[in-house]
Motif scaffolding. Structure first.
Motif, PDB file in Angstrom:
ATOM      1  N   ARG A 274      43.418  36.495  46.495  1.00 26.69           N
ATOM      2  CA  ARG A 274      43.782  35.277  47.208  1.00 26.69           C
ATOM      3  C   ARG A 274      43.018  34.073  46.678  1.00 26.69           C
ATOM      4  N   ALA A 275      41.907  34.334  46.017  1.00 30.15           N
ATOM      5  CA  ALA A 275      41.113  33.252  45.427  1.00 30.15           C
ATOM      6  C   ALA A 275      41.588  32.915  44.016  1.00 30.15           C
ATOM      7  N   GLY A 276      42.619  33.607  43.537  1.00 35.36           N
ATOM      8  CA  GLY A 276      43.114  33.396  42.186  1.00 35.36           C
ATOM      9  C   GLY A 276      42.890  34.618  41.322  1.00 35.36           C
ATOM     10  N   THR A 277      43.228  34.541  40.057  1.00 35.48           N
ATOM     11  CA  THR A 277      43.061  35.659  39.131  1.00 35.48           C
ATOM     12  C   THR A 277      41.616  35.740  38.666  1.00 35.48           C
ATOM     13  N   VAL A 278      41.021  36.907  38.831  1.00 34.68           N
ATOM     14  CA  VAL A 278      39.617  37.122  38.474  1.00 34.68           C
ATOM     15  C   VAL A 278      39.557  38.037  37.260  1.00 34.68           C
ATOM     16  N   GLU A 279      38.776  37.649  36.264  1.00 34.09           N
ATOM     17  CA  GLU A 279      38.590  38.474  35.072  1.00 34.09           C
ATOM     18  C   GLU A 279      37.431  39.439  35.311  1.00 34.09           C
ATOM     19  N   LEU A 280      37.752  40.720  35.464  1.00 35.33           N
ATOM     20  CA  LEU A 280      36.739  41.731  35.728  1.00 35.33           C
ATOM     21  C   LEU A 280      36.366  42.481  34.453  1.00 35.33           C
TER      22      LEU A 280
ATOM     23  N   ASN B 159      29.524  52.968  28.143  1.00 41.63           N
ATOM     24  CA  ASN B 159      30.068  52.807  26.796  1.00 41.63           C
ATOM     25  C   ASN B 159      30.909  51.520  26.716  1.00 41.63           C
ATOM     26  N   GLY B 160      30.301  50.413  27.134  1.00 44.69           N
ATOM     27  CA  GLY B 160      30.998  49.139  27.063  1.00 44.69           C
ATOM     28  C   GLY B 160      31.818  48.861  28.312  1.00 44.69           C
ATOM     29  N   TYR B 161      32.783  47.936  28.158  1.00 46.04           N
ATOM     30  CA  TYR B 161      33.584  47.487  29.297  1.00 46.04           C
ATOM     31  C   TYR B 161      35.047  47.341  28.904  1.00 46.04           C
ATOM     32  N   ARG B 162      35.903  47.467  29.910  1.00 46.32           N
ATOM     33  CA  ARG B 162      37.342  47.272  29.738  1.00 46.32           C
ATOM     34  C   ARG B 162      37.749  46.037  30.544  1.00 46.32           C
ATOM     35  N   PRO B 163      38.315  44.993  29.896  1.00 46.46           N
ATOM     36  CA  PRO B 163      38.722  43.800  30.658  1.00 46.46           C
ATOM     37  C   PRO B 163      39.922  44.098  31.547  1.00 46.46           C
ATOM     38  N   ARG B 164      39.925  43.520  32.720  1.00 45.58           N
ATOM     39  CA  ARG B 164      41.029  43.741  33.665  1.00 45.58           C
ATOM     40  C   ARG B 164      41.217  42.506  34.538  1.00 45.58           C
ATOM     41  N   GLU B 165      42.447  41.982  34.578  1.00 50.09           N
ATOM     42  CA  GLU B 165      42.746  40.854  35.458  1.00 50.09           C
ATOM     43  C   GLU B 165      43.027  41.380  36.862  1.00 50.09           C
ATOM     44  N   TRP B 166      42.461  40.700  37.848  1.00 49.33           N
ATOM     45  CA  TRP B 166      42.622  41.101  39.240  1.00 49.33           C
ATOM     46  C   TRP B 166      43.156  39.908  40.019  1.00 49.33           C
ATOM     47  N   ASP B 167      44.376  40.047  40.546  1.00 49.86           N
ATOM     48  CA  ASP B 167      44.982  38.964  41.324  1.00 49.86           C
ATOM     49  C   ASP B 167      44.492  39.028  42.760  1.00 49.86           C
TER      50      ASP B 167
END
Length: 412
Positions: free
Chosen positions: A71-77, A61-69
């Motif tokens: 070691r490679a930097g902040t990743v937008e999941l 049913n779609g997606y929920r954006p989540r920032e993940w910190d």
């Protein structure tokens, strides 16, 4: 936006390397994470994404954006959402900051105990904690409790702590089948290096002398020493405890708390004028000017509001205790109060929970917030210079008088 069903690693690496992109590692981490979450969501649905199957038990049913910190930097999941229930990867929860982990743990504990309010249940769903098992909550809580306990029990070996601020925050806790108010006791100091330091946190049933005295004695047992001035509100239990546990220290009544008390003595229409009048006392260049301005303010209040004038006259010794210290330290003592800002940061987190399931959960969340703030203060610029602190300690000893020390009945 959909997560890929397979990992085109060769093409991904080739495209990024060809363009000399510095984001190759971050892009690969995102691809792996999205694919892992997609596979876990497929397992919960009992069918792959887009697959028609009689064995399917749920749908995407779609997606929920989540920032993940990372070691490679902040990743937008993109965390998959399900039509029924919810999904949130446990490995993403484990890598949150301590305060965020503590908040999730508190909400999850309340949810699993069945004591959460509608607001907490809504928050729990938005955080994805409905998929957490009791064993996961227990493991997360154990990890956080160990960190918070280490922070609360660490030696206070960065002294002397010349200036100390103390305050209590009222919080609601479920206990014995009912909701009660408890008090989170917090102390902040300036260490010998000039940095602000959170000295400790404890929870007491009542904000009385016994709770504060036990808290202060625990700080002294951990190494608190060299305190010259304690800034706090005028709660009698706290002031008595300061006099008993720190007999050589002066006491400064918190300017913010006192201003509220004084304004309650005058009509609402006159409060802006009285607040401005009181503020002029603290804007003077030296001790003599401060005391002269205080007399002027008392005369002005006496003419219009005798009750307020009497209130200020009785409190002026406690309100002006800062004048026993060097002029350069005044602003840090009564204006740039670290305790007030810290309280706002704590309440920003605790207000989300509302009612804590138990005292342990309260200490876990507040302790995690304080530990993070203490780390930030350690890396920040000095709150006071070392030379100023040395001067303040010497100046306090030389200028110690009866009107700047604690009242005799409180230091007994």
């Amino acid at each position: 936006m959909t997560a890929p069903d397979s990992l085109p690693l060769h093409a991904l690496a080739e495209d990024n390397l060809a363009s000399a992109s510095p984001d190759l590692l971050r892009a690969m981490v995102k691809t792996f994470a999205d694919a892992l979450m997609s596979a876990e969501a497929d397992a919960l649905c009992n069918a792959e994404y887009g697959q028609v199957s009689d064995e399917r038990v749920n749908h995407r049913n779609g997606y929920r954006p989540r920032e993940w910190d990372t070691r490679a930097g902040t990743v937008e999941l993109a965390v998959p959402k399900l039509r029924q229930g919810s999904y949130f990867p446990h490995w993403l929860l484990e890598r949150r900051r301590r305060a965020e982990q503590a908040l999730v743990s508190v909400v999850a504990t309340a949810y699993l105990l069945g004591v959460s309010t509608r607001r907490v249940e809504k928050l729990a769903e938005s955080l994805g904690v409905t998929q957490l098992s009791k064993s996961q909550v227990s493991a997360m809580a154990k990890h956080l409790d160990e960190q918070v306990a280490a922070f609360r029990n660490r030696p206070l070996d960065a002294g002397p702590h010349t200036f100390v601020w103390m305050d209590a925050l009222t919080q609601k806790v479920r206990e014995g089948g009912r909701i009660i108010n408890v008090h989170a006791l917090i102390a902040v100091g300036v260490n010998s290096d000039g940095h602000r330091e959170i000295l400790g946190i404890d929870v007491a049933t009542a904000e009385d002398g016994a709770g504060w005295l036990a808290f202060l004695r625990s700080l002294i047992a951990r190494g608190l020493s060299g305190v010259q001035l304690v800034i706090s509100d005028a709660h009698m239990g706290l002031v008595n405890a300061i006099g008993a546990a720190l007999p050589g220290a002066s006491w400064q009544r918190c300017r913010t708390h006192y201003a509220r008390a004084l304004l309650s003595q005058v009509p609402k229409s006159a409060q802006p004028w009285v607040a401005t009048l009181l503020r002029t006392v603290f804007e003077q260049p030296d001790t003599d000017a401060v005391k002269a301005q205080m007399r002027h303010v008392l005369d002005a209040l006496e003419a219009k509001f005798p009750k307020a004038a009497a209130h200020l006259d009785a409190a002026q010794g406690d309100v002006l205790a800062f004048t026993a210290f060097p002029r350069e330290s005044w602003r840090q003592i009564w204006s740039n109060n670290p305790q007030e800002r810290l309280n706002k940061e704590i309440r920003r987190r605790t207000d989300v929970v509302g009612i804590f399931p138990d005292r342990t959960a309260l200490i876990r969340l507040v302790g995690a917030v304080l530990a993070e703030q203490n780390d930030e203060w350690t890396e920040a610029r000095r709150y006071m210079g070392r030379e100023l602190l040395a001067k303040a300690r010497l100046h306090s000893i030389e200028s110690e008088t009866d009107d700047t020390a604690l009242p005799a009945e409180l230091s007994a």
